[in-house]
Design a protein around this motif. Sequence first.
Motif, PDB file in Angstrom:
ATOM      1  N   ASN A  23      -0.659   0.620   6.124  1.00 60.16           N
ATOM      2  CA  ASN A  23      -0.017   1.268   4.963  1.00 60.16           C
ATOM      3  C   ASN A  23       1.151   2.163   5.356  1.00 60.16           C
ATOM      4  O   ASN A  23       1.607   2.962   4.540  1.00 60.16           O
ATOM      5  CB  ASN A  23      -1.062   2.069   4.179  1.00 60.16           C
ATOM      6  CG  ASN A  23      -1.713   3.140   5.029  1.00 60.16           C
ATOM      7  OD1 ASN A  23      -1.761   3.019   6.257  1.00 60.16           O
ATOM      8  ND2 ASN A  23      -2.214   4.186   4.407  1.00 60.16           N
TER       9      ASN A  23
ATOM     10  N   HIS B 248      -5.356  -2.216  -6.858  1.00 56.66           N
ATOM     11  CA  HIS B 248      -5.115  -0.946  -7.552  1.00 56.66           C
ATOM     12  C   HIS B 248      -4.222  -1.075  -8.784  1.00 56.66           C
ATOM     13  O   HIS B 248      -4.378  -0.301  -9.724  1.00 56.66           O
ATOM     14  CB  HIS B 248      -4.523   0.075  -6.579  1.00 56.66           C
ATOM     15  CG  HIS B 248      -5.572   0.777  -5.769  1.00 56.66           C
ATOM     16  ND1 HIS B 248      -6.142   1.955  -6.175  1.00 56.66           N
ATOM     17  CD2 HIS B 248      -6.174   0.441  -4.605  1.00 56.66           C
ATOM     18  CE1 HIS B 248      -7.038   2.337  -5.282  1.00 56.66           C
ATOM     19  NE2 HIS B 248      -7.073   1.431  -4.310  1.00 56.66           N
ATOM     20  N   GLU B 249      -3.274  -2.015  -8.761  1.00 56.03           N
ATOM     21  CA  GLU B 249      -2.371  -2.139  -9.924  1.00 56.03           C
ATOM     22  C   GLU B 249      -3.081  -2.627 -11.178  1.00 56.03           C
ATOM     23  O   GLU B 249      -2.498  -2.629 -12.255  1.00 56.03           O
ATOM     24  CB  GLU B 249      -1.221  -3.097  -9.615  1.00 56.03           C
ATOM     25  CG  GLU B 249      -0.046  -2.431  -8.944  1.00 56.03           C
ATOM     26  CD  GLU B 249       0.008  -2.769  -7.475  1.00 56.03           C
ATOM     27  OE1 GLU B 249      -0.880  -3.487  -6.998  1.00 56.03           O
ATOM     28  OE2 GLU B 249       0.950  -2.297  -6.819  1.00 56.03           O
TER      29      GLU B 249
ATOM     30  N   SER C 268      -1.329   3.406  -7.352  1.00 62.41           N
ATOM     31  CA  SER C 268      -2.785   3.581  -7.201  1.00 62.41           C
ATOM     32  C   SER C 268      -3.521   3.210  -8.481  1.00 62.41           C
ATOM     33  O   SER C 268      -4.675   2.813  -8.455  1.00 62.41           O
ATOM     34  CB  SER C 268      -3.111   5.017  -6.817  1.00 62.41           C
ATOM     35  OG  SER C 268      -2.581   5.282  -5.542  1.00 62.41           O
ATOM     36  N   HIS C 269      -2.882   3.440  -9.608  1.00 62.92           N
ATOM     37  CA  HIS C 269      -3.337   2.964 -10.914  1.00 62.92           C
ATOM     38  C   HIS C 269      -2.163   3.226 -11.833  1.00 62.92           C
ATOM     39  O   HIS C 269      -1.270   4.018 -11.518  1.00 62.92           O
ATOM     40  CB  HIS C 269      -4.601   3.680 -11.406  1.00 62.92           C
ATOM     41  CG  HIS C 269      -4.578   5.162 -11.212  1.00 62.92           C
ATOM     42  ND1 HIS C 269      -3.914   6.013 -12.058  1.00 62.92           N
ATOM     43  CD2 HIS C 269      -5.102   5.930 -10.220  1.00 62.92           C
ATOM     44  CE1 HIS C 269      -4.046   7.252 -11.618  1.00 62.92           C
ATOM     45  NE2 HIS C 269      -4.759   7.233 -10.502  1.00 62.92           N
TER      46      HIS C 269
ATOM     47  N   ASP D 139       0.819  -1.220   0.000  1.00 69.09           N
ATOM     48  CA  ASP D 139       0.000   0.000   0.000  1.00 69.09           C
ATOM     49  C   ASP D 139       0.856   1.275   0.000  1.00 69.09           C
ATOM     50  O   ASP D 139       0.598   2.215   0.753  1.00 69.09           O
ATOM     51  CB  ASP D 139      -0.979  -0.015   1.192  1.00 69.09           C
ATOM     52  CG  ASP D 139      -2.004  -1.132   1.057  1.00 69.09           C
ATOM     53  OD1 ASP D 139      -2.959  -0.960   0.292  1.00 69.09           O
ATOM     54  OD2 ASP D 139      -1.821  -2.210   1.675  1.00 69.09           O
TER      55      ASP D 139
ATOM     56  N   HIS E 139      -4.036  -4.157   2.282  1.00 70.10           N
ATOM     57  CA  HIS E 139      -5.302  -3.645   1.722  1.00 70.10           C
ATOM     58  C   HIS E 139      -6.141  -2.804   2.678  1.00 70.10           C
ATOM     59  O   HIS E 139      -6.789  -1.861   2.253  1.00 70.10           O
ATOM     60  CB  HIS E 139      -6.125  -4.841   1.202  1.00 70.10           C
ATOM     61  CG  HIS E 139      -7.407  -4.494   0.526  1.00 70.10           C
ATOM     62  ND1 HIS E 139      -7.462  -3.707  -0.600  1.00 70.10           N
ATOM     63  CD2 HIS E 139      -8.701  -4.846   0.806  1.00 70.10           C
ATOM     64  CE1 HIS E 139      -8.728  -3.600  -0.988  1.00 70.10           C
ATOM     65  NE2 HIS E 139      -9.493  -4.263  -0.144  1.00 70.10           N
TER      66      HIS E 139
ATOM     67  N   SER F 107       7.497   5.247  -9.044  1.00 68.36           N
ATOM     68  CA  SER F 107       6.742   4.882  -7.842  1.00 68.36           C
ATOM     69  C   SER F 107       7.538   4.009  -6.884  1.00 68.36           C
ATOM     70  O   SER F 107       7.433   4.160  -5.677  1.00 68.36           O
ATOM     71  CB  SER F 107       5.462   4.139  -8.214  1.00 68.36           C
ATOM     72  OG  SER F 107       4.602   5.004  -8.917  1.00 68.36           O
TER      73      SER F 107
ATOM     74  N   HIS G  20      -5.304  -0.830   5.134  1.00 69.99           N
ATOM     75  CA  HIS G  20      -4.663   0.407   5.587  1.00 69.99           C
ATOM     76  C   HIS G  20      -4.714   0.532   7.112  1.00 69.99           C
ATOM     77  O   HIS G  20      -4.585   1.622   7.649  1.00 69.99           O
ATOM     78  CB  HIS G  20      -5.263   1.655   4.918  1.00 69.99           C
ATOM     79  CG  HIS G  20      -4.877   1.773   3.462  1.00 69.99           C
ATOM     80  ND1 HIS G  20      -4.767   2.976   2.811  1.00 69.99           N
ATOM     81  CD2 HIS G  20      -4.562   0.838   2.539  1.00 69.99           C
ATOM     82  CE1 HIS G  20      -4.417   2.777   1.548  1.00 69.99           C
ATOM     83  NE2 HIS G  20      -4.291   1.484   1.366  1.00 69.99           N
TER      84      HIS G  20
ATOM     85  N   HIS H  61       1.156   3.168  -2.712  1.00 69.10           N
ATOM     86  CA  HIS H  61       0.364   4.116  -3.516  1.00 69.10           C
ATOM     87  C   HIS H  61       1.215   5.233  -4.139  1.00 69.10           C
ATOM     88  O   HIS H  61       0.958   6.420  -3.907  1.00 69.10           O
ATOM     89  CB  HIS H  61      -0.794   4.689  -2.677  1.00 69.10           C
ATOM     90  CG  HIS H  61      -1.873   3.679  -2.411  1.00 69.10           C
ATOM     91  ND1 HIS H  61      -2.836   3.360  -3.340  1.00 69.10           N
ATOM     92  CD2 HIS H  61      -2.112   2.879  -1.338  1.00 69.10           C
ATOM     93  CE1 HIS H  61      -3.642   2.417  -2.842  1.00 69.10           C
ATOM     94  NE2 HIS H  61      -3.217   2.103  -1.638  1.00 69.10           N
ATOM     95  N   ASP H  62       2.249   4.841  -4.851  1.00 64.37           N
ATOM     96  CA  ASP H  62       3.103   5.752  -5.643  1.00 64.37           C
ATOM     97  C   ASP H  62       4.005   6.664  -4.813  1.00 64.37           C
ATOM     98  O   ASP H  62       4.627   7.571  -5.372  1.00 64.37           O
ATOM     99  CB  ASP H  62       2.253   6.643  -6.586  1.00 64.37           C
ATOM    100  CG  ASP H  62       1.431   5.834  -7.559  1.00 64.37           C
ATOM    101  OD1 ASP H  62       2.023   5.218  -8.461  1.00 64.37           O
ATOM    102  OD2 ASP H  62       0.195   5.801  -7.409  1.00 64.37           O
TER     103      ASP H  62
ATOM    104  N   ASP I  94      -0.893  -2.705  -4.232  1.00 65.99           N
ATOM    105  CA  ASP I  94      -1.223  -1.277  -4.173  1.00 65.99           C
ATOM    106  C   ASP I  94       0.038  -0.423  -3.994  1.00 65.99           C
ATOM    107  O   ASP I  94       0.032   0.601  -3.294  1.00 65.99           O
ATOM    108  CB  ASP I  94      -2.279  -0.981  -3.093  1.00 65.99           C
ATOM    109  CG  ASP I  94      -3.637  -1.574  -3.441  1.00 65.99           C
ATOM    110  OD1 ASP I  94      -3.743  -2.245  -4.487  1.00 65.99           O
ATOM    111  OD2 ASP I  94      -4.591  -1.362  -2.672  1.00 65.99           O
TER     112      ASP I  94
END
Length: 398
Positions: free
Chosen positions: A368, A209-210, A176-177, A145, A345, A187, A347, A147-148, A173
């Motif tokens: 996270n 998220h990936e 985030s995308h 997690d 997941h 990232s 957090h 997230h970049d 994760d």
Amino acid sequence: MHKHLISLIALLLMLPSLCGAQGTTPYTINHGPYLQGLTYDGVIVCFTTSDRGFSGVEIREKGSSEVRLCRTSKDGLFEADNTLNSIAIEGLKPATEYEYRIISKQMLSFEPYKVVFGEEIESEWYDFRTFDPKADEVTFVVANDIHDDAKKCADLLDLMPMDEAEMVFYNGDIMSHYSREGQPFTSFIDVSVEKFARHKPFAVVRGNHETRGHLAREYGNYIHNTREGRYYGVYYFGSTAVVMLDCGEDKDDEHPVYAGLVDFDRYREEQAAWLKEVVRSKEFRRAERRIVIVHIPPTVERMAQVEQNAKRVPDLMTWRGNAHLGELLLPILNKADIDVMLSAHLHSHVVFPPQEGVVEFPIIANDNVSAMLVRSSKEGVYVKIVNREGKTTLEETY
Ligand SMILES: [Fe+2]
């Protein structure tokens, strides 16, 4: 005279582009190298070059002068005129120290009967060690997690004794995308290279998220968890088996946000069928300790019977990812003598305790802002979770 002056100015104006074509912009290895898919007898070396080129990896046993050149060859053609490379090296000896370096030639033009090469470069030599099939102890790090947030990734790695770890598992994760060219590098890959990944591999257990973003289908060009090219798989470290499962999305495949583009129910079923075979296999049964890594914690309704789960589990059961994984995986894993499952997941830091006949092993969901140190040895599976402030929030042997 006037005419000559104009010609001279025109020539001066053209000079930068002429210089570029001749390669005065230095040709470099601009990302990596980073190691992937390390086993007892092979590894994959990944990197990018700043321009199109023809690349290979030279490998030698530490202390030996005998060098082998490895390239990617497919259908009689060496991979060439590319920038992103993942070069597999096979036939290595187990528990052996090796050194490798990248060699690459820029390709200035590639016509049917005339190829023009530019600059030739080589990296320094980097070392790594193949895994040991006789090892009765393994240490690895888990982070999730992110997230970049590359700074968070660096901070978490800095908390961990990386010199003791054999590898890092990123448990989902991490992005985030995936919507931007080069995003995996900025990232987490670049920071991993800086901290450890030239010498020790990482694997990416994807999160929900990936799988998002218009480039998500290209992620596999950067991540090579297994030689088979799948995200899910098993790593064996002597007496320890580590199973990686690819959780898929959290919501139903039919949810409008996915626009009909995902197929995760079927994919999770494919993994369950694969997992049944794995847990039956000789190598898995011979392992003395078994760890499962999956981003979304699997849940089933009966887990709500435990007081500490009572509030959380009914909510998790409304999510297709948690519920489908619970329904598919737990019946298989409950019979497989699993020591611990490492998850993410939520957090927040949550431990789902074992429950006879429901979930026969603890599920640890890391938050996270913390990293996990895992050491599997004859004493059991030791897990230590340290948060970004350096505080230990869990220290247990399972
Ligand atoms: Fe997630």
